[in-house]
Design an enzyme around this catalytic site. Structure first.
Site, PDB file in Angstrom:
ATOM      1  N   ALA A 128       0.831  -1.201   0.000  1.00  0.00           N
ATOM      2  CA  ALA A 128       0.000   0.000   0.000  1.00  0.00           C
ATOM      3  C   ALA A 128       0.868   1.255   0.000  1.00  0.00           C
ATOM      4  CB  ALA A 128      -0.935  -0.006   1.207  1.00  0.00           C
ATOM      5  N   TYR A 129       1.978   1.201   0.726  1.00  0.00           N
ATOM      6  CA  TYR A 129       2.920   2.319   0.777  1.00  0.00           C
ATOM      7  C   TYR A 129       3.502   2.594  -0.608  1.00  0.00           C
ATOM      8  CZ  TYR A 129       7.441   4.582   1.664  1.00  0.00           C
ATOM      9  OH  TYR A 129       8.528   5.422   1.631  1.00  0.00           O
ATOM     10  N   LEU A 130       3.933   1.558  -1.304  1.00  0.00           N
ATOM     11  CA  LEU A 130       4.520   1.753  -2.628  1.00  0.00           C
ATOM     12  C   LEU A 130       3.486   2.284  -3.618  1.00  0.00           C
ATOM     13  CD1 LEU A 130       6.822  -1.388  -2.943  1.00  0.00           C
ATOM     14  CD2 LEU A 130       7.502   0.977  -2.460  1.00  0.00           C
ATOM     15  N   LYS A 133       2.978   6.088  -2.639  1.00  0.00           N
ATOM     16  CA  LYS A 133       4.108   6.907  -3.080  1.00  0.00           C
ATOM     17  C   LYS A 133       4.129   7.028  -4.595  1.00  0.00           C
ATOM     18  CE  LYS A 133       6.950   8.421  -0.695  1.00  0.00           C
ATOM     19  NZ  LYS A 133       6.991   9.726   0.034  1.00  0.00           N
TER      20      LYS A 133
END
Length: 219
Positions: A128-130, A133
């Site tokens: 989810a972070y990637l 970003k």
């Protein structure tokens, strides 16, 4: 120069603030937690308490008014869930870019992540972070008519002492890099407007930071 940094209490941001203060520039750190004010002052930065998850574009633009550049170095942090990856790592980055436009601040540098991709697959929090970003980076790239952006994607961050030598290219492959050297690279990027429009990866290497940035700007 007056540089406004989102995520002003982050490990990279604090290092950048110290570097800016040491050479007489004005660093402004945007933070959510008022308990962090003294840490920023100790780093030589002016603290501004403002929650980028709830602030309006107008409120952030007021902070950015008169700045020479904006640096987005905020992050939800490793202990946060997927929801905050969306509200901070994507949403706050978009807000900060919109506010920079509103304030007329063209130079905009993003601390992103190697592997960031809005289409990244996976159900884990890091996936989810990637995605978040990657979506933020895509949004910033779409603002080329109003922002002179540079996106920096470091490799695996370490707290080792910086060596001052890096590999900085469009694609480096995986590798570690001390946060000291990331901050030094950000400082050089801010000084090098010819890097606008570039998405760069950064890991440890054998080229002095200043030379690496000049080389990439000249290509």
């Amino acid at each position: 120069m007056r540089i406004v940094i989102a995520g002003g209490h982050g490990q990279i941001a604090l290092r950048l603030e110290r570097l800016l203060a040491a050479r007489g520039d004005e660093a402004v750190g945007v933070i959510r937690n008022p308990d962090q004010v003294e840490d920023l002052r100790a780093a030589g930065a002016e603290p501004v308490v403002l929650d980028l998850e709830s602030a309006s574009v107008e409120e952030v633009a007021q902070v950015l008014q008169g700045a020479d550049a904006a640096v987005f170095a905020a992050g939800a942090g490793p202990d946060s869930g997927s929801a905050r990856k969306e509200t901070v790592d994507r949403g706050a980055a978009v807000l900060f870019a919109d506010a920079a436009e509103r304030a007329g601040v063209r130079r905009y540098v993003v601390v992103s992540s190697m592997g960031a991709d809005p289409d990244h697959r996976g159900d884990e929090v890091f996936d989810a972070y990637l995605r978040a970003k990657g979506a933020a980076d895509a949004y910033v790239r779409s603002r080329s008519s109003t922002l002179d952006w540079t996106i920096l994607r470091p490799g695996m961050l370490t707290n080792d002492a910086g060596t001052g030598e890096v590999l900085l290219t469009a694609s480096t492959g995986r590798g570690p890099v001390p946060r000291d050297d990331v901050a030094a690279a950000l400082l050089e990027l801010l000084e090098t407007p010819a890097t606008a429009g570039l998405t760069l990866e950064l890991i440890s290497g054998n080229v002095p930071v200043s030379v690496a940035v000049k080389d990439i700007a000249g290509n």
